[in-house]
Design an enzyme around this catalytic site. Structure first.
Site, PDB file in Angstrom:
ATOM      1  CG  ASP A 168      -0.550   2.122   7.529  1.00 50.52           C
ATOM      2  OD1 ASP A 168      -1.239   2.200   6.489  1.00 50.52           O
ATOM      3  OD2 ASP A 168      -0.124   3.113   8.132  1.00 50.52           O
ATOM      4  CG  ASP A 181      -1.834   1.172   1.273  1.00 50.01           C
ATOM      5  OD1 ASP A 181      -2.573   1.357   0.293  1.00 50.01           O
ATOM      6  OD2 ASP A 181      -1.811   1.913   2.270  1.00 50.01           O
ATOM      7  CG  ASP A 187      -4.212  -0.935   3.830  1.00 47.86           C
ATOM      8  OD1 ASP A 187      -4.595  -0.589   2.712  1.00 47.86           O
ATOM      9  OD2 ASP A 187      -3.382  -0.311   4.502  1.00 47.86           O
TER      10      ASP A 187
END
Length: 809
Positions: A702, A502, A706
Site C-alpha cells: 500500500d 508487505d 511498494d
C-alpha cells in the site's frame, strides 16, 4: 514518445469474431492509430492514436466503412439567453469543436441546441458545462442519467425483436404447412394443389429478403473488407435452399421445395441473436449498477442558504449537505457532523463506516444516520466512483492473452467451413449413390447437407467465449470492491503460486504504538528520551516515528523544533534538538556512525522476539535508549492468510524489520517465508528472486515504497486505502483495504479463467464434432440452425454464472 490519445467507441452490428477482426483491421489502417482492441461482448472498440495524425471522424468513418455503426447520443438543450445570430454561431462553433460532438445545431427561434455526440467520448453533463462556460444559461430540467449508448443498444435489440416477430409470423405457418404435407397430415386436395408451392414461396420471400436482408448486407461488407463472417455462412446456406426451390416451384425441374428450410434457418438465427443480445445485456449489469449509484441532485450552501442543484453543477470547494438516507453526491471531506456511511456498494464491506470531521467521503455511498456537512474535493470524472467505472470499462474492453488462439482460428474459420461445405457437396453428389427408396434427387440431397454444414458452423461462440467471461468477472469484482484493470491481469491472477505481503499497513494496521523504553544512560529519564525523539520525528511520515510522536502527545509533552533534520532511507533519521545531536534508527544507522550497541544486544533481542521493532536512540554520540514499538495485526489478516493456504498458495512477508521481529510476527499469523531487513529499494529485487525460482508472484502492498515491487510482480495488488502511486502501479486494487480481498480476487480470477476455458472448449468441441456430423448428412439444416444459435447462448449464459460468484472466497 509520440503524443497519444485513448478513446472508446461503442460499435453496433457486430455478431462474431470475424466482425471484431474486421473492425480492428479497419481501425488500424487509419494513419496514426497505434492500437485497436475490439470487444464483442461489450461491443466497444478501445483505440490509442496520435491526435496529430488522426481524429474521431477518421475512426468513425473507418468503422462505418467496415459495415458497422457507432452508437450516437442526441441531446436537446434549452438555452435561456440567446440574443442574436452571432450568439448562435459562437455556441455552434464551441460545441462543434468539442471532441465527441459529431454535429451541433443551435436554433435562435426555438432557443434549443440539438447535439449529436458519441456518449463514450463526451457526456451530456459535459455538454451542459461547455454551454455554461461560454456565458449561456440552460433551462433547468430533471437531468436523466446519461445512457445514450444504452438507449442505442436497446433500440438495436428492439429492432431485432421486431424482425424476429415478423419472421415468426411468416415462418410458423410455412413450417406447419410444409411439415404437414411431408408427414401426410394435410388433405390430399391441399397437399397436391399446384399453388401450394407458390404459397410457400410467398411466405418465405419476406423472411429471406426483409428479415434476412441484414445477412446479405453484412456478408457483402465483410467480403468487401477481405474477410468472411457468420453472415456470409447464413446468406450462402439460406440462399442455396431458397433459390434451388424457385425453378421447382415454376415447374422447370422436378423435386421437393425447401422454402421452409431457408425461412426457419433465418428465423432461428434471428431468435438466437435476440436471446444472445438480451443475455449479453446481463453481462454489463455491474457497470449499470455502478452508474446508478450516481445521485442526480445535491444540496449545497450558497450565500448562506441551502439550495438544491444538479450534481454536475457542484464545484470543488462547495459546502455540501447530506441528510440521513441520502446518497453522497461527490467526493469530499467532512467539516461538520457525525454519521455512519454505507460504502458496501463500492468496497464490498457490509458494515457501515463511522464518519466525523476530517474523514473522507466517497460519492455514491449512502449516509445512514446523522446530518453531514462536507467540502467537495473531487467532482465529475475525478470522483472515485467515476474512476472505478472508467477502470471497469477499460478492463472489459481489453483482451486476455488466452483469446489470441480463438482470434487466430476465427480469422480462417469461415473460409475453412465454406471449403468443407464444398467438399461435402461434391462427395454427396458424385461419390455416394442414392438409396432405392430415396425421395430426393442427388443434387437436392447434396445441397441440403451442404446447407447444414454452412449453417451449423458457429464462429460467434469462439468470439464470445473470452470477452463475456471477462466482462462479467470484472463487473462482479467491482461489486465486491476488487478493481481489475485489464483482462490480462484477470487471467494471470488465476495462475499465482506465491503471494508476497508487505507487513506495515498491509498485514498490520500501520499504526504502531510504544510498548517499552529501555534506558542505557542513568542521567536520562524516559520522558526526556520520548520528548527528544518525538521532537526529531514530528516532521517524519514513517509509522514508527508517528508512534513515538503520538506517545509524546499522549503524555502532554511540548515538542521542540528540530534543526538540520535528515532521513536516511532504511536506516533512520537525525536532527539537532535543543543543542543535542539526536540519532534515531536501527543498528545499521548506529554502526555507520561508530556507536556501539553490543552492550544492550540482549535487550534488543528480547524486544524483537516479542514482535517489537527496536528503535535505537543516540544523544550526542552516546547510545541513550532503546524504544520498543509494536504494530497490531489487522482484523482479517489471519483469516486471509489461512484462506490463501487453503487455496494451495505460498505466503511470504516482506519487511524492513530485523529477522527476529519479522519471525515473531510471522509465527503469529502462519507466514511461510519471511523476507526481513529488506531496504525499500530492494523489495523489487526480492520479488525477482522468487520469480527466478519459478514462482508466479502476486505482491500486495500500500505504500510508495511498494510501487516498484508491485510493478515487478506478475500481479501487483494494491490496498485501496494506500497511496495513489501504489494504486497506479498495480493492475488489481482492493478498494476496502481489507486483506481478505486478496484470496477473493485470486478466487474470482481462477473462476473466470475456468469459465473462459469451459467456453473455449465448448466453442471448439461444438464445431469440431458437429461440422463433420453435418457433413455426413446426419443433421437437418433447420436443426443445425437451432444448434448454432444454442452454441452462442450457452457461452453467454455460462459466463453469466460468474455474477453469482460468492464473496466468501
Amino acid at each position: 514518445m509520440p503524443n497519444q490519445k485513448h478513446l472508446t467507441l461503442p460499435v453496433l452490428g457486430m455478431t462474431c469474431a470475424n466482425c471484431v477482426a474486421s473492425v480492428e483491421r479497419n481501425l488500424k489502417k487509419v494513419d496514426g492509430v497505434e492500437s485497436a482492441n475490439v470487444n464483442l461482448s461489450s461491443e466497444r472498440a478501445a483505440v490509442t492514436y496520435d491526435p496529430d495524425k488522426a481524429n474521431l471522424d477518421d475512426l468513425i468513418k473507418r468503422v462505418q466503412g467496415a459495415g458497422y455503426q457507432v452508437a450516437m447520443g442526441e441531446a436537446s438543450l434549452e438555452i435561456k439567453n440567446l440574443s442574436d445570430a452571432s450568439d448562435v454561431r459562437r455556441l455552434e462553433k464551441v460545441l462543434n469543436a468539442q471532441e465527441g460532438v459529431i454535429e451541433a445545431q443551435v436554433s435562435l427561434a426555438s432557443e434549443k441546441a440539438l447535439i449529436k455526440y458519441v456518449p463514450t467520448v463526451v457526456s451530456q453533463n459535459e455538454l451542459r458545462q461547455i454551454v455554461k462556460s461560454v456565458g449561456f444559461d440552460l433551462l433547468e430540467a430533471d437531468l436523466q442519467l446519461d445512457d445514450a449508448e444504452a438507449r442505442a443498444r436497446k433500440d438495436e435489440i428492439a429492432q431485432q425483436k421486431r424482425m424476429l416477430t415478423l419472421g415468426l409470423i411468416f415462418t410458423v405457418p410455412l413450417f406447419i404447412l410444409s411439415m404437414g404435407r411431408d408427414l401426410g397430415l394435410l388433405p390430399l386436395s391441399l397437399a397436391n394443389h399446384p399453388m401450394l408451392n407458390f404459397l410457400f414461396w410467398a411466405l418465405a420471400t419476406p423472411v429471406q429478403f426483409y428479415v434476412g436482408w441484414q445477412y446479405y448486407v453484412n456478408g457483402f461488407k465483410s467480403l468487401r473488407n477481405g474477410s468472411a463472417n457468420m453472415d456470409v455462412l447464413v446468406a450462402l446456406g439460406t440462399s442455396a435452399a431458397y433459390f434451388y426451390s424457385i425453378p421447382i416451384t415454376l415447374g422447370m425441374i422436378p423435386g421437393h421445395v425447401y422454402f421452409e428450410t431457408s425461412a426457419v434457418i433465418i428465423t432461428l438465427v434471428k431468435l438466437g441473436k435476440y436471446l444472445e443480445a438480451k443475455a449479453k445485456g446481463g453481462a454489463s449489469d455491474a457497470i449499470r449498477k455502478l452508474m446508478d449509484l450516481r445521485p442526480r441532485k445535491a444540496y449545497v450552501i450558497r450565500d448562506g442558504i441551502e439550495v438544491e442543484i444538479n450534481v454536475d453543477e457542484v464545484e470543488v470547494g462547495d459546502v455540501v449537505l447530506v441528510h440521513p438516507g441520502e446518497k453522497i453526491p461527490v467526493d469530499g471531506v467532512v467539516v461538520d457532523g457525525r454519521s455512519t456511511v454505507d460504502e458496501s456498494m463500492l468496497t464490498g464491506e457490509s458494515m457501515p463506516v463511522e464518519k466525523m470531521p476530517g474523514e473522507q467521503l466517497i460519492g455514491g455511498t449512502i449516509n445512514k444516520l446523522g446530518l453531514l456537512k462536507f467540502e467537495a474535493t473531487k467532482i465529475g470524472k475525478e470522483t472515485v466512483l467515476a474512476q472505478i467505472i472508467k477502470l471497469v470499462e477499460e478492463a472489459q474492453t481489453s483482451k486476455a492473452p488466452i483469446q489470441n488462439l480463438a482470434d487466430k482460428i476465427s480469422a480462417i474459420f469461415v473460409p475453412i467451413v465454406i471449403g468443407i461445405a464444398a467438399i461435402s457437396f461434391l462427395i454427396w453428389y458424385f461419390f455416394i449413390p442414392l438409396g432405392p427408396t430415396a425421395e430426393v434427387s442427388l443434387f437436392a440431397r447434396a445441397l441440403i447437407n451442404t446447407v447444414a454444414v454452412l449453417v451449423i458452423a458457429c464462429p460467434c461462440a469462439m468470439g464470445l467465449a473470452t470477452p463475456t467471461a471477462v466482462m462479467v468477472g470484472t463487473g462482479r469484482g467491482a461489486e465486491l470492491g476488487i478493481l481489475i484493470k485489464n483482462s490480462e491481469s484477470l487471467e494471470r491472477a488465476g495462475q499465482i503460486t506465491t503471494v508476497v505481503l508487505d507487513k506495515t499497513g498491509t498485514i498490520t494496521r500501520g499504526q504502531p504504538a510504544v510498548t517499552r523504553v529501555l534506558l542505557t544512560e542513568h542521567d536520562t529519564s524516559e520522558d526526556e528520551i520520548i520528548r527528544l525523539v518525538a521532537s526529531v520525528e514530528q516532521g517524519s511520515e514513517h509509522p514508527l516515528g508517528e508512534a513515538i510522536t503520538a506517545e509524546a502527545n499522549a503524555r502532554g509533552f511540548s515538542l521542540s523544533e528540530p534543526l538540520g533534520f535528515s532521513a536516511i532511507a532504511g536506516h533512520g533519521v537525525q536532527a539537532e534538538v535543543e543543542g543535542h545531536q539526536v540519532l534515531v534508527g536501527n543498528r545499521r544507522l548506529m554502526h555507520s556512525k561508530g556507536i556501539q550497541v553490543d552492550t544492550i544486544e540482549n535487550d534488543i533481542r528480547e524486544l524483537e522476539e516479542d514482535g517489537n521493532t527496536a528503535i535505537l536512540v543516540s544523544v550526542d554520540e552516546k547510545l541513550a535508549a532503546v524504544i520498543g514499538v509494536a504494530d497490531t495485526i489487522k482484523e482479517g489478516s489471519q483469516a486471509a492468510i489461512d484462506t490463501l493456504h487453503a487455496m494451495g498458495l505460498q505466503v511470504a512477508m516482506v519487511t524492513g524489520d530485523n529477522t527476529r521481529t519479522a519471525n515473531a510476527i510471522a509465527r503469529q499469523i502462519n507466514i511461510d517465508t519471511v523476507l526481513a531487513e529488506v531496504l525499500p529499494g530492494d523489495k523489487a529485487a526480492e520479488i525477482k528472486k522468487l520469480q527466478a525460482a519459478g514462482q508466479t508472484v502476486a505482491m500486495v502492498g500500500d505504500g510508495i515504497n511498494d510501487a516498484p515491487a508491485l510493478a515487478q510482480a506478475d500481479i501487483g495488488i494494491a490496498i485501496g486505502t494506500g497511496t495513489d502511486v501504489a494504486m497506479a502501479s498495480a493492475p488489481v486494487v482492493l478498494i476496502s483495504g481489507d486483506l481478505r480481498g486478496v484470496p477473493k480476487a485470486i478466487a474470482l480470477s481462477r473462476k473466470t479463467l475456468k469459465t473462459i476455458k469451459q467456453n473455449l472448449f465448448w466453442a471448439f468441441f461444438y464445431n469440431i464434432i458437429l461440422i463433420p456430423t453435418a457433413a455426413m448428412g446426419l443433421f437437418n439444416p433447420m436443426f443445425a440452425a437451432g444448434a448454432m444459435s444454442f452454441s452462442s447462448i450457452f457461452v453467454v449464459t455460462n459466463s453469466l454464472r460468474l455474477k453469482h460468484f460468492s464473496d466468501t472466497a
